[in-house]
Design an enzyme around this catalytic site. Structure first.
Site, short mmCIF file in Angstrom:
data_model
loop_
_atom_site.label_atom_id
_atom_site.label_comp_id
_atom_site.label_asym_id
_atom_site.label_seq_id
_atom_site.Cartn_x
_atom_site.Cartn_y
_atom_site.Cartn_z
N ASP A 110 4.21 62.02 31.52
CA ASP A 110 4.64 61.24 32.73
C ASP A 110 4.78 59.52 31.99
O ASP A 110 3.62 59.13 32.18
CB ASP A 110 3.84 61.13 33.75
CG ASP A 110 4.12 59.72 35.29
OD1 ASP A 110 5.10 59.01 35.14
OD2 ASP A 110 2.93 59.41 35.36
N GLN A 112 0.93 45.27 27.07
CA GLN A 112 1.86 45.17 28.65
C GLN A 112 1.01 43.69 29.84
O GLN A 112 0.03 43.82 30.07
CB GLN A 112 2.68 45.85 29.77
CG GLN A 112 1.79 47.30 29.26
CD GLN A 112 2.57 48.10 29.34
OE1 GLN A 112 3.97 48.92 29.50
NE2 GLN A 112 1.16 49.78 28.82
N ASP A 156 -2.64 57.99 21.30
CA ASP A 156 -1.02 58.02 20.56
C ASP A 156 -1.21 59.60 21.56
O ASP A 156 -1.86 60.85 20.99
CB ASP A 156 -1.12 57.94 20.01
CG ASP A 156 0.97 58.26 19.44
OD1 ASP A 156 1.04 59.41 19.87
OD2 ASP A 156 1.67 57.78 20.26
N ALA A 157 -0.41 59.63 23.26
CA ALA A 157 -0.61 60.93 23.27
C ALA A 157 0.46 62.56 22.39
O ALA A 157 -0.08 63.48 22.17
CB ALA A 157 0.53 61.41 24.98
N ASP A 217 -3.28 58.47 27.06
CA ASP A 217 -2.11 56.99 27.78
C ASP A 217 -3.39 55.52 26.17
O ASP A 217 -4.11 55.50 26.48
CB ASP A 217 -2.45 56.19 28.78
CG ASP A 217 -2.27 55.53 29.29
OD1 ASP A 217 -0.51 55.67 30.07
OD2 ASP A 217 -1.90 54.32 28.77
N GLU A 257 -1.70 55.26 35.25
CA GLU A 257 -2.03 54.85 36.59
C GLU A 257 -3.16 55.86 37.39
O GLU A 257 -3.87 55.39 38.41
CB GLU A 257 -0.82 55.43 37.44
CG GLU A 257 -0.47 54.70 38.75
CD GLU A 257 0.55 54.93 39.49
OE1 GLU A 257 0.20 55.26 40.75
OE2 GLU A 257 2.07 54.74 38.81
#
Length: 310
Positions: free
Chosen positions: A155, A31, A137-138, A106, A86
């Site tokens: 989240d 992203q 991967d969570a 994350d 974040e």
């Protein structure tokens, strides 16, 4: 010439805000991420052109995500964070003196590094020795975890058609999460916008899906100005005898755990966010969908009559 960033909220409705400057910009393999200075919201984190948080109200979003679950649990020592790259979710969790270990997973290492370097308010959280940061991967990490957790906080990005996260809003995922909670454990997940037109997209079906797995589920809402809507959360209790704390008890736990610097949440506002409108309560009561990988919910798309009903 003024620079504006525009988001499409729905057909016929766009949300735009003026940028003062682009402070940092980077492209990960997943992203595009930016830190920008906006006129209405102050400094903001933007991912793929969509606002993720801002100086104006990120504490409202993150305090509402983290502290209800942490304060309902009488002694949260181990916490799992899914997503949360974040760093703000970890920051709020680590304010609790009871926490001994916080595992944050994350998948996007570049975004996590970008946030560590550019979001100064989270520097201490990333440096806290109680935080274990895993880039992976969570779902995989939680499934393979050798330890169980007192609190699980998801989240995640909104569930989008073709996106990576929609399977983490399904019954099978929540069943796995339940096995990873200690006795009396609590799970909470953000469940997207839930205003007058949006509450049936993700919020109500996730609530009904969690009720198919957990003995007690507590939905709640709070307006987040920079998101342009009310935002929703669903909190699931693994033990239906867990008591909902009084205002006085919430304030007591806040004081005991050293949370005096909270911006938004106290005993009164804690109770208020669980008070839902008649429209939303009726929609929750009427919801029949139980989400699976074959019958998911996507933000921005309501099912046609009879589709994906269980």
């Amino acid at each position: 010439m003024a620079l504006w960033l525009e988001e499409t909220l729905e057909a016929g409705l766009r949300f735009s805000y003026r940028l003062k400057k682009v402070m940092h910009s980077a492209q990960s393999k997943f992203q595009h991420v930016q830190v920008v200075e906006t006129e209405p919201f102050g400094k903001a984190l933007i991912i793929d052109g969509l606002i993720q948080s801002s100086d104006l109200d990120e504490r409202i979003y993150h305090e509402c995500l983290v502290h209800p679950a942490m304060l309902i649990h009488k002694n949260p020592r181990t916490v799992f964070l899914g997503g949360a790259g974040e760093g703000s979710t970890a920051r709020e969790v680590l304010k609790h003196k009871t926490v001994e270990k916080c595992v944050m997973v994350d998948i996007d290492e570049d975004v996590v590094h970008f946030c560590k370097e550019n979001l100064m308010q989270n520097k201490e959280a990333f440096a806290d020795p109680r935080l274990e940061l895993i880039i992976d991967d969570a779902k995989k990490q939680l499934e393979e975890s050798a330890i169980k957790f007192d609190v699980i906080i998801m989240d995640l990005d909104d569930p989008l058609d073709g996106g990576p996260c929609y399977t983490l809003y399904t019954k099978s995922f929540y069943e796995m999460c339940k096995t990873k909670l200690n006795p009396g454990g609590v799970l909470v997940t953000q469940t997207s916008a839930a205003g007058v037109k949006t509450h049936k997209l993700v919020f109500t079906p996730v609530n009904n899906t969690l009720k198919a797995v957990f003995p007690k589920v507590l939905p709640y809402l709070q307006a987040v100005y920079s998101f342009g809507d009310e935002w929703s959360y669903n909190l699931a209790l693994s033990d239906d005898t867990t008591e909902f704390p009084s205002m006085e008890e919430v304030n007591k736990r806040i004081a005991e755990r050293g949370l005096g610097d909270l911006f938004f949440l106290d005993g009164e506002s804690f109770h208020r966010i669980f008070l839902l409108s008649k429209q939303v309560r009726e929609a929750l009561k009427a919801e029949t969908r139980v989400l699976t990988e074959d019958a998911p919910a996507f933000f921005g798309k309501l099912p046609v009559d009879g589709e994906h009903q269980k």
